[in-house]
Design an enzyme around this catalytic site. Structure first.
Site, short mmCIF file in Angstrom:
data_model
loop_
_atom_site.label_atom_id
_atom_site.label_comp_id
_atom_site.label_asym_id
_atom_site.label_seq_id
_atom_site.Cartn_x
_atom_site.Cartn_y
_atom_site.Cartn_z
N HIS A 74 -50.29 40.11 1.74
CA HIS A 74 -49.67 39.22 2.72
C HIS A 74 -48.96 40.04 3.77
O HIS A 74 -48.19 40.96 3.44
CB HIS A 74 -48.67 38.30 2.01
CG HIS A 74 -47.87 37.45 2.95
ND1 HIS A 74 -46.50 37.56 3.08
CD2 HIS A 74 -48.24 36.46 3.80
CE1 HIS A 74 -46.07 36.68 3.98
NE2 HIS A 74 -47.10 36.00 4.43
N SER A 75 -49.20 39.74 5.05
CA SER A 75 -48.45 40.34 6.16
C SER A 75 -48.58 41.87 6.13
O SER A 75 -49.68 42.40 6.17
CB SER A 75 -47.01 39.86 6.10
OG SER A 75 -46.33 40.09 7.30
#
Length: 238
Positions: free
Chosen positions: A76-77
């Site tokens: 994520h991210s």
């Protein structure tokens, strides 16, 4: 049964995956959610020496020592930078890469190369003012359009991120290209997202893609939808 390794983004930790982790475990899957060096419950070890490579090593060594194979590796991210590095060194252990509203680096790029200039300069300014030049304070959850019920909690949980993790350039020599199943999940409901370009990059590579209408922290805003999507992707062509 699938084996998932879920890698959190900047300022976060294993805690952000709790809802999705429990849901996947309840359905019989194996789930690992490592906390990267220097943040959350590892924040006591925060130092200027922690860079992207250290975080790649965190996840790669988890896979090695837990003797995991056919891993569904999701980042994520900022975690997208990490999983690209892991794919470089352990392509034979990974069945699929999933970028969850994540940075998708090319060889020789850093996260800061993909940030809009004003975002990059803001992080540098905050590090200089509040983090002795090497720690980046957490960005408020409201900026990422985290749901209103979770914002105060997320702000309490987040911890400073070592600046070097954003600045170190990744070295990719073909490991990720050995992985045939690649997918990008785009969080489509937050203003000012810097991930549209990475989403377009994934589509240009011919990857499969999908969208979930929520803020950046999909695992908090839409845990059920994300769990279903992860299971679907683990089953696809598997």
């Amino acid at each position: 049964m699938a084996t998932f390794v879920l890698v959190h983004g900047a300022w976060h930790g294993s805690w952000c995956w709790a809802r999705v982790r429990c849901a996947l475990l309840d359905q019989g899957h194996r789930v690992f959610t490592p906390t990267l060096s220097g943040v959350a419950e590892q924040s006591h070890a925060l130092s200027p020496d922690i860079d992207l490579q250290r975080h790649v090593d965190d996840v790669a060594n988890l896979i090695r020592w837990e003797e995991l194979d056919s891993v569904i590796l999701c980042g994520h991210s900022y975690g997208g930078c990490v999983i690209s590095g892991v794919a470089e060194v352990l392509p034979d252990r990974i069945a699929a890469l999933i970028y969850l509203d994540a940075f998708l680096l090319e060889d020789g790029e850093s996260l800061h190369d993909l940030l809009p200039a004003e975002h990059r300069e803001m992080q540098l300014s905050l590090a200089n003012e509040f983090g002795e030049g090497w720690r980046v304070p957490p960005i408020p959850a409201e900026v990422f359009n985290v749901n209103a019920m979770d914002r105060d909690w997320v702000d309490r949980q987040c911890t400073p991120q070592p600046l070097a993790t954003f600045q170190q350039r990744i070295q990719l020599k073909g490991g990720p290209s050995q992985i045939s199943r690649n997918h990008f999940i785009y969080a489509s409901d937050w203003e000012g997202t810097p991930f549209a370009a990475c989403y377009d990059r994934a589509k240009a590579r011919g990857w499969t893609t999908s969208e979930i209408a929520c803020g950046h922290d999909v695992m908090l805003d839409r845990p059920d939808a994300l769990t279903s999507e992860l299971i679907r992707l683990a089953s696809a062509n598997g």
